[in-house]
Every structure is written in structure tokens, then in C-alpha cells.
Design a protein around this motif. Structure first.
Motif, PDB file in Angstrom:
ATOM      1  N   TRP A 246      -2.562   2.281  -2.428  1.00  0.00           N
ATOM      2  CA  TRP A 246      -3.659   1.658  -2.137  1.00  0.00           C
ATOM      3  C   TRP A 246      -4.422   1.039  -3.068  1.00  0.00           C
ATOM      4  O   TRP A 246      -4.811  -0.241  -2.475  1.00  0.00           O
ATOM      5  CB  TRP A 246      -4.640   2.838  -1.269  1.00  0.00           C
TER       6      TRP A 246
ATOM      7  N   GLU B 145     -11.784  -1.308  -7.437  1.00  0.00           N
ATOM      8  CA  GLU B 145     -11.595   0.214  -6.753  1.00  0.00           C
ATOM      9  C   GLU B 145     -12.247   1.409  -7.520  1.00  0.00           C
ATOM     10  O   GLU B 145     -12.666   2.191  -7.156  1.00  0.00           O
ATOM     11  CB  GLU B 145     -10.132   0.576  -6.551  1.00  0.00           C
TER      12      GLU B 145
ATOM     13  N   ALA C  26       0.641  -1.289  -0.023  1.00  0.00           N
ATOM     14  CA  ALA C  26      -0.096  -0.148   0.000  1.00  0.00           C
ATOM     15  C   ALA C  26       0.941   1.230  -0.008  1.00  0.00           C
ATOM     16  O   ALA C  26       0.385   2.289  -0.468  1.00  0.00           O
ATOM     17  CB  ALA C  26      -0.829   0.074   1.255  1.00  0.00           C
TER      18      ALA C  26
ATOM     19  N   GLN D 245     -13.966   1.198   0.322  1.00  0.00           N
ATOM     20  CA  GLN D 245     -12.912   2.006  -0.359  1.00  0.00           C
ATOM     21  C   GLN D 245     -12.084   0.837  -0.734  1.00  0.00           C
ATOM     22  O   GLN D 245     -11.266   0.264   0.222  1.00  0.00           O
ATOM     23  CB  GLN D 245     -11.998   2.763   1.020  1.00  0.00           C
TER      24      GLN D 245
ATOM     25  N   PHE E 146     -14.502   9.168   5.698  1.00  0.00           N
ATOM     26  CA  PHE E 146     -15.015   8.150   4.837  1.00  0.00           C
ATOM     27  C   PHE E 146     -16.635   8.081   4.607  1.00  0.00           C
ATOM     28  O   PHE E 146     -16.893   8.118   3.171  1.00  0.00           O
ATOM     29  CB  PHE E 146     -14.667   6.763   5.527  1.00  0.00           C
TER      30      PHE E 146
ATOM     31  N   PHE F 171      -5.714  -3.500   8.168  1.00  0.00           N
ATOM     32  CA  PHE F 171      -5.614  -2.628   7.214  1.00  0.00           C
ATOM     33  C   PHE F 171      -6.919  -1.694   7.013  1.00  0.00           C
ATOM     34  O   PHE F 171      -6.742  -0.496   6.596  1.00  0.00           O
ATOM     35  CB  PHE F 171      -5.607  -3.345   5.740  1.00  0.00           C
ATOM     36  N   LEU F 172      -7.802  -2.100   7.579  1.00  0.00           N
ATOM     37  CA  LEU F 172      -9.030  -1.100   7.415  1.00  0.00           C
ATOM     38  C   LEU F 172      -8.841  -0.177   8.363  1.00  0.00           C
ATOM     39  O   LEU F 172      -9.115   0.814   8.168  1.00  0.00           O
ATOM     40  CB  LEU F 172     -10.384  -1.757   8.178  1.00  0.00           C
TER      41      LEU F 172
ATOM     42  N   LEU G 148      -5.347   7.037   6.493  1.00  0.00           N
ATOM     43  CA  LEU G 148      -5.637   7.602   5.181  1.00  0.00           C
ATOM     44  C   LEU G 148      -6.811   8.611   5.192  1.00  0.00           C
ATOM     45  O   LEU G 148      -6.694   9.760   4.744  1.00  0.00           O
ATOM     46  CB  LEU G 148      -5.668   6.515   4.246  1.00  0.00           C
TER      47      LEU G 148
ATOM     48  N   TYR H 142      -0.019   7.789  -1.453  1.00  0.00           N
ATOM     49  CA  TYR H 142      -0.854   7.016  -1.081  1.00  0.00           C
ATOM     50  C   TYR H 142      -1.521   6.346  -2.108  1.00  0.00           C
ATOM     51  O   TYR H 142      -2.000   5.060  -2.079  1.00  0.00           O
ATOM     52  CB  TYR H 142      -2.003   7.609   0.172  1.00  0.00           C
ATOM     53  N   TYR H 143      -1.701   7.075  -3.263  1.00  0.00           N
ATOM     54  CA  TYR H 143      -2.407   6.537  -4.431  1.00  0.00           C
ATOM     55  C   TYR H 143      -1.525   5.776  -5.526  1.00  0.00           C
ATOM     56  O   TYR H 143      -2.015   5.502  -6.625  1.00  0.00           O
ATOM     57  CB  TYR H 143      -3.356   7.273  -4.609  1.00  0.00           C
TER      58      TYR H 143
ATOM     59  N   THR I 252      -6.578   2.221   6.782  1.00  0.00           N
ATOM     60  CA  THR I 252      -7.513   3.091   5.807  1.00  0.00           C
ATOM     61  C   THR I 252      -8.208   4.054   6.353  1.00  0.00           C
ATOM     62  O   THR I 252      -8.086   5.343   5.903  1.00  0.00           O
ATOM     63  CB  THR I 252      -8.252   2.235   5.198  1.00  0.00           C
TER      64      THR I 252
ATOM     65  N   ASN J 153      -5.385  -2.777  -2.055  1.00  0.00           N
ATOM     66  CA  ASN J 153      -6.966  -3.266  -1.941  1.00  0.00           C
ATOM     67  C   ASN J 153      -7.157  -4.345  -3.011  1.00  0.00           C
ATOM     68  O   ASN J 153      -7.784  -5.458  -2.628  1.00  0.00           O
ATOM     69  CB  ASN J 153      -7.658  -2.007  -2.599  1.00  0.00           C
TER      70      ASN J 153
END
Lengths: 128, 128, 128, 128, 128, 128
Positions: B101, F70, B96, F128, F15, F31-32, F39, E97-98, F35, B105
Motif C-alpha cells: 500500500w 504515509e 498496492a 491513509q 478507519f 482505490f479508496l 484493507l 498489504y504493507y 482501502t 499511496n
């Protein structure tokens, strides 16, 4: 996640363990803080992977990204963590097959520069 | 490099060691031969990296490539080589930060499918 | 695949046919051997594609990879194989649409450097 | 560049020449117009590369991009332009070395689906 | 699409609006014409996105592509369109992050060079 | 950075603001947490970019990454934040020029699926 001060100290310690030096202040304090406090303080310190394995993954990802400046930094980190030169070269050779010959040619060119500078005594360390 | 017959035998043995089964004939005998004889017979058998380290590199590269079908195969290989699920998940979490990310994901979505199939007894093995 | 000595000779001959010179020893004999004996000796010599078509594919892939050093080498190879400059430029223009304007801007910048060096007599050849 | 009507007609003719059918209306008339009038009407019609060479470049780029839906379309176009199946497979095998094994595994998987559908009579054509 | 002369004029005007200067002739008149007449004259002038939003998208795409020369040009364009330095830096931090830390490290390194040149009075403008 | 509880609350709120619903528990609590807490709680809440601009950047990056699952999620987020469909389509059309036609074809195919599901009442929201 954890308290700010502890995270920062853990991050600085991990960064030094990986790169063999203090992080440089640089021009972007916000991003440096994210790098030290979060990436090195909260991700590199996570369980299930050793630091050497995390460096193997980082080196692989940066070689595949072909970002030369950062690749120099991670080759330096790998050496600092005790990875032999033959092993660094072998990772890049494997990436000829998992990323293509251009990735490997580029990675070996950068590795050769780093090794040559070390052999002739020039300073090759870089910020993360 | 080496004699054809020895290379083929070494490649088949290495493939089986990594994936836990024989390679399937598939539709492209030439490419299968390059995969077994050369990639597994002459590259995966090289020194300086253990088979587990080569799988770590391959898994990292395939997760970054976001080729889901092959990622399923390499998650299976990692499990077969004894890598715990937590470690596979941890590699993807590190990506990530080193690929973004979207890479993580995607990788975790595929890992979850592979683990769920194993838990319910479905067949998840794939050709390399 | 084939006997080692024949493969090495075929690889050297193919490399010279594509790049117009001998391969340089370089720093990594193992990788040079894989490049000459296997990539040029066993892949570039395969049927169904002419050498010019293989160079077109390699040039396209390297331009999309944006690895400038190797792109210089493959622009030199394309010229050596008789590809006119207008055709090399046209490939890169098509990649503005199949890889994006950044790929084309980067490729044309490199092509311009290679052409300028040839016009002024500088040495632009590179190892593969 | 040229007058709108001539460009549109040239684009439709080129699209039909490459894909073997009319473009479908689709959901995005603006983008269809850019694809037909500009990409096929003004880029694919440019000199210095034959249509077959442009398809070779497009197929290479789309295989490297690993966008499966469009790769199916371009494999269909290559076949329509008279490229033998062995040649399409050979391009993808070369990309194992210039993009990595994941690119080739993915491309051959898609090629196999397209060939199988043609052999059993299913409709595999796609819009560009 | 539209008449050639109007498109060229609109493209030149849009290019100047974005980069703050005339396009340079360069070495490839065909590609310059495609860039000015089509990309800036017919795409950048389309509705539904403001010019500032189009520059945000272009800057994001070029930073992800890691093509440093063009990234310098688009950082210059963003500044010319009135984007504060903090905002340019923030876009690149989001891309850690992306797209991954290598994308952000590379982008911030280039941004720092551009800002330093502006602060010391050097000329940093580039052709698109 | 900030205290854990405040960061988690800010992340959940951000979010929900972006996606229009609560995050789903999913299979990977670690990881959640990264995020939501980091993030969304510490990066999406940063200054200098509006939430709409951050979504524009994320949508661009995910479309360029071609991770379809995604991309569906971020098209949904863009719509939830009030972005008109024409604007989402326009971003993807710009990426035909900054990432290549395969990126745009893939993005428009996914956008069309999301819009069609919304028009027929199917549930298209994703984590996400």
C-alpha cells in the motif's frame, strides 16, 4: 466489490487462466482465499489493463523483489500466457537498468533454471 | 553494439519518442551521454518488447523505487506515448498488491499532482 | 564511448582483472555482451575511482541487495583484487548499521561459506 | 567495547573528523548518544577500513536507500574528507548499474543541489 | 550506555530470553560481541517497548527484508516468546498489504517449513 | 469474505478508529474503496492481532519504506490509538538496527515534524 460466490469463481477462473492449473490447497486457507477471491477475483479482473499486461507488471515486481520461488511461478505464468522466452529475458535485461545488475543476474539465473526444466521435462509449476 | 554517432542519434530519437521533447543538457554530461547513447540508444531500441511495454516496465520499476521526481517524468512519458490516465492509475493500484500500500499511496499522490498540473496548464516535463 | 572491438577487449581484460578468470559463455549472449563490453569495458574502466574502489562499491551494493549468488562472486573478486578477509568482513559489519542486521547476518553467512570453501580447496568462482 | 567517557570522546572526535563540525543536539538525545558514542565511537573507529573507505560505503548505502536528507549530509562529509566532486559523481554513476537508473538520477539531483549551494555560499551542512 | 561486563551479561540473558538458547560462537567474534553486548544488551533492554513488541518489530522487518535464514530464526524466537502460530501467520498476511504479495508468499513458505520441522521433531534453532 | 454493505461499514468504522477521522474522498474512488472496504474492512478486522499491534506493524513497514507522507499519517494514527511519543520514537530507534541508520534518521525527522506541528496546533492529519 461483489458477492462472495461469484468472486471466488472469477478468481479461480482467472488464476487458472494465468497459471494454467488449479490453485493448490496449501497450508494457509485464509491467505489462499485472499489470493484467489480478492487478488485474482477482484484485482486481476479489473479493467484498463489486459491480463498479459498485469502479468508483465507482476513479473517485473517479483523480479525486482528477488523472491526466487515466486519468480519461478511468474515466469511459468508468463510462458503459459504465451509470452516468448526472448520477451521474458528482455524484461529482465531492462531491469538491469531499472533495478541494477544484481536484479538482472538473479532473474536470468532463475529463468535459465525454469527453461532448462521445461526442456528436460521436469515439473516446474508452482502455486501463485 | 554499434558506432558512436549512430547510437547517439538513435538514443536522441528514442528519448524524444518516449518523453516528447529533447533531453536537457543538465549538469553531468557523462551521465547524460550514458543515458542517451546507451540506455535509450542501445537498450530501449532492442527487439522483443515494444516501446510501450518498455515504458510500462520502467514506470512499474520507478513507482516501486518511490523516487518521486523520476516517477513524475515517467508518468509524463506514459501519457505522451498515449497511455490513458486510467491505465496509469491501474498500474499503480496493481502495485498496492505487488509492492504494498505505501508504494501505491505514494504513486497515486504523484500521479494526481501530474494530472492536476496538466489540467491547469503548468509545465510538468522533466528530464529522464 | 568507443569502437566495438576495443570496448570488448577492454571489457574482457577488466573482467579478468577483477574476477581472476575468463567470463563463462552462459545462456544469454546478449546480456553477457552488455556485461563485458559495456559494464566492464566502459564503466569499470572510467576514471576517478580505482578498480579496488569500484569493487568496494559493487560488494556493498550486492550485500545490500542480498542476492547471495552474486555476493559470492563479488567476495571472490574482492579477494582476488587483494582485499584481506578482515576487510571484507568489516565492510559487512558496517552494513549492519547502514542496511540493518539482516543484511549483515546474510552477508557474513555467505562470506563464511566462501572462506570455508577456499580453505578446503573447493571451487567457488562464479560468473559476474 | 570500552568505557563510556572514552567512547563518547572518540565518537565526537570521529564525527567532527567526518562531517567537519560538532553534532547538533537535535530532538532525540538517546538516539544522538547511540549515533555518537556507538556508531561513530565504536564502529567508525574500528580497524581494517580507513575513514575514507567507511565514508565511501556509507555514501553508497545512503544513495541506494534514496533518503535525500541524509544523502546531502554524506555528500558533505565526503567533500569534507577531501573526496573530489568528480569522485562523488562517479560513485553515483556506478550505482546506476548496481542499483538502477532511478538511484543514480536521484543521487545526481541531490549532488547537484549540494554543489550549487556550496558554489553560491549557502549553508548545506547537516547532522549525520 | 554501561560497563562492559554488565552489558555482556544483560545481552546474553536477553538473547536467551528471546531465542531460548545460548548464542553460538560462530565465525565472527567481533560481530557476535556487537550483537550480544550492544544489540541485545543495550537496545533490546531499552524501555518503552516490551520484549514481545520488539520481537514483533524484528519479525516484521526481517520478513520485509526477505532474508530467509534470519526469518527462520525470528519465527523460532516469536514461538519461544509465546506467540501463537496463528499470530505469526497473521503478521505475514498483513505484510501482503504493507510490503506486497511476494513478501507474504515468501514469509508463509518459511513459516510453513519451521512449523513442519517442529511438528516432526527436527532441530530448527538458529543463531540470531 | 462478506457482503458489500457490511464490509464498507466495518471498513469506515475501523478507519475512523485508527485515524480518528473520516476518510477523505480523494481523487481515486476505486482505490479508496479497496482501502476502506477491503484493507480496513476485511484485513484490519481480522482476528489474532489487536488493532494496536496492526498499527505497530504498519508503522514499522511504512518507516522501512521511507514513504514520508504515509509515515506522517501512521505516526498520527499511532498517537490517536494512544501510543506514547516515546514508544513511537523507540520503534524507529529499533529500526536503526533492523533497517539501518538511514531508515531511523528519516523516521525521526518525520516524527519530529509531526510532534512539532501538534505542539504548535497545526493540522497534521492525512488520509491513509
Amino acid at each position: 466489490m461483489s458477492q462472495p460466490l461469484a468472486r471466488h469463481e472469477r478468481g479461480e477462473a482467472m488464476f487458472k487462466h494465468v497459471f494454467g492449473r488449479e490453485p493448490r490447497p496449501g497450508s494457509y486457507p485464509d491467505f489462499l482465499k485472499l489470493t484467489i477471491d480478492h487478488l485474482f477475483g477482484e484485482i486481476w479482473t479489473r479493467p484498463h489493463l489486459s491480463v498479459e499486461e498485469r502479468e508483465l507488471i507482476a513479473l517485473t515486481a517479483v523480479a525486482l523483489a528477488r523472491t526466487d520461488w515466486e519468480l519461478r511461478g511468474h515466469i511459468g505464468a508468463a510462458l503459459h500466457l504465451g509470452m516468448p522466452r526472448e520477451k521474458i529475458v528482455e524484461i529482465i535485461i531492462q531491469l538491469a537498468y531499472y533495478g541494477g545488475w544484481p536484479v538482472a543476474n538473479n532473474g536470468l539465473r532463475i529463468a535459465q533454471e525454469v527453461f532448462a526444466e521445461l526442456d528436460t521435462g521436469k515439473d516446474t509449476d508452482h502455486d501463485q
